[in-house]
Design a protein around this motif. Structure first.
Motif, short mmCIF file in Angstrom:
data_model
loop_
_atom_site.label_atom_id
_atom_site.label_comp_id
_atom_site.label_asym_id
_atom_site.label_seq_id
_atom_site.Cartn_x
_atom_site.Cartn_y
_atom_site.Cartn_z
N ARG A 1 0.84 -1.19 0.00
CA ARG A 1 0.00 0.00 0.00
C ARG A 1 0.88 1.25 0.00
O ARG A 1 1.88 1.31 0.73
CB ARG A 1 -0.89 0.04 1.24
CG ARG A 1 -1.92 -1.05 1.33
CD ARG A 1 -2.62 -0.95 2.67
NE ARG A 1 -3.61 -1.99 2.84
CZ ARG A 1 -4.87 -1.91 2.44
NH1 ARG A 1 -5.28 -0.82 1.81
NH2 ARG A 1 -5.72 -2.89 2.64
N THR B 1 0.64 5.78 -0.48
CA THR B 1 -0.15 6.98 -0.68
C THR B 1 0.59 7.86 -1.67
O THR B 1 1.78 8.14 -1.50
CB THR B 1 -0.34 7.74 0.64
OG1 THR B 1 -1.04 6.90 1.56
CG2 THR B 1 -1.16 9.00 0.41
N ARG C 1 -4.55 13.34 -2.54
CA ARG C 1 -3.96 12.10 -2.05
C ARG C 1 -4.79 10.90 -2.50
O ARG C 1 -6.01 10.91 -2.37
CB ARG C 1 -3.87 12.11 -0.52
CG ARG C 1 -2.89 13.13 0.04
CD ARG C 1 -2.87 13.07 1.55
NE ARG C 1 -2.43 11.75 2.01
CZ ARG C 1 -2.74 11.26 3.22
NH1 ARG C 1 -3.52 11.95 4.03
NH2 ARG C 1 -2.28 10.09 3.58
N GLU D 1 -4.89 6.56 -2.27
CA GLU D 1 -4.36 5.30 -1.78
C GLU D 1 -4.14 4.38 -2.97
O GLU D 1 -5.07 4.09 -3.72
CB GLU D 1 -5.33 4.66 -0.79
CG GLU D 1 -5.51 5.45 0.50
CD GLU D 1 -4.23 5.52 1.30
OE1 GLU D 1 -3.49 4.51 1.33
OE2 GLU D 1 -3.96 6.59 1.88
#
Length: 248
Positions: free
Chosen positions: A11, A13, A20, A22
């Motif tokens: 994961r 960002t 932003r 994910e």
């Protein structure tokens, strides 16, 4: 054989267009929720990069709807009718976010309240074509965008045939609505055949050289959306899958 636990889902960002997002770095196996067959693994990207809200592994069925960047009025209307029917069947529409047929396919899926996946020939922080910036951002927020190119990697012409290969891999079938003798969709058509996926081509293209060759290799010609559904309903992939985990 299960998935290799060493192939981690990562994961991250990322700040894209001032916002932003994910993002997920993963393998094609994780995206599809199964190991790849030998024919699939031969040319598959090692890693993929995704942003969006559609669960991972991707639910099925996933149908790629692709075609020319300069569609006719008839091609646009056929794409809309086809995607509307696929939405009624709860299919996910996959396309390449290019001008023309791809854009019509994505927008129609959104308008019909369905789900759509864009497979890019650029990193997910690059907007191409530039007029699809807002559409790409919407897909990244509410649907899904996938790329095999890491953030910061260069964009070259060879990216787009590679993108078509990946699109063929993650789709259960491909439908070519309208295309010319030198269309980029030719790459996807041949990849679809190599992978043993159903390939459907509109009958108006039957006199093109590559279409004749593809039909000799098993591609179907269709005239109406009902023709497409009749073929797809006879395939093993035509089952709506809900056993996915939302990992993004």
């Amino acid at each position: 054989m299960g998935l290799n636990p060493s192939d981690r889902l990562i994961r991250k960002t990322a700040r894209i267009d001032g916002k932003r997002f994910e993002c997920l770095e993963l393998t094609p196996e994780h995206l599809l929720g199964r190991p790849l067959a030998e024919s699939e693994a031969r040319y598959a990207a090692m890693r993929l990069y995704a942003a969006g809200r559609i669960p991972i592994p991707l639910p099925a069925p996933r149908i790629a709807v692709v075609g020319t960047r300069e569609p006719s009025h008839e091609g646009i209307e056929l794409t809309r009718r086809l995607v509307e029917e696929l939405m009624r069947e709860k299919a996910i529409v996959v396309s390449g976010l290019a001008r023309g047929i791809d854009t019509v396919a994505h927008r129609t899926a959104i308008e019909e309240g369905g789900r759509t996946v864009a497979v890019l020939g650029t990193p997910i922080n690059v907007f191409y074509p530039p007029e699809n910036r807002s559409l790409q951002l919407k897909l990244m927020r509410e649907h899904m965008v996938i790329s095999q190119f890491p953030l910061g990697s260069p964009v070259t012409r060879k990216n787009f045939p590679m993108r078509n290969r990946t699109m063929a891999l993650i789709s259960d079938a491909t439908v070519i609505v309208e295309a010319g003798e030198r269309s980029g969709t030719i790459y996807q058509g041949w990849e679809c055949i190599k992978l043993g996926r159903p390939l459907l081509i509109h009958a108006s293209l039957k006199d093109l050289t590559w279409v004749r060759r593809m039909t000799e290799c098993g591609a179907f010609l269709f005239r109406t959306p009902d023709d497409v559904l009749e073929v797809l309903r006879g395939t093993k992939s035509w089952t709506y899958s809900t056993n996915s985990l939302n990992l993004i």
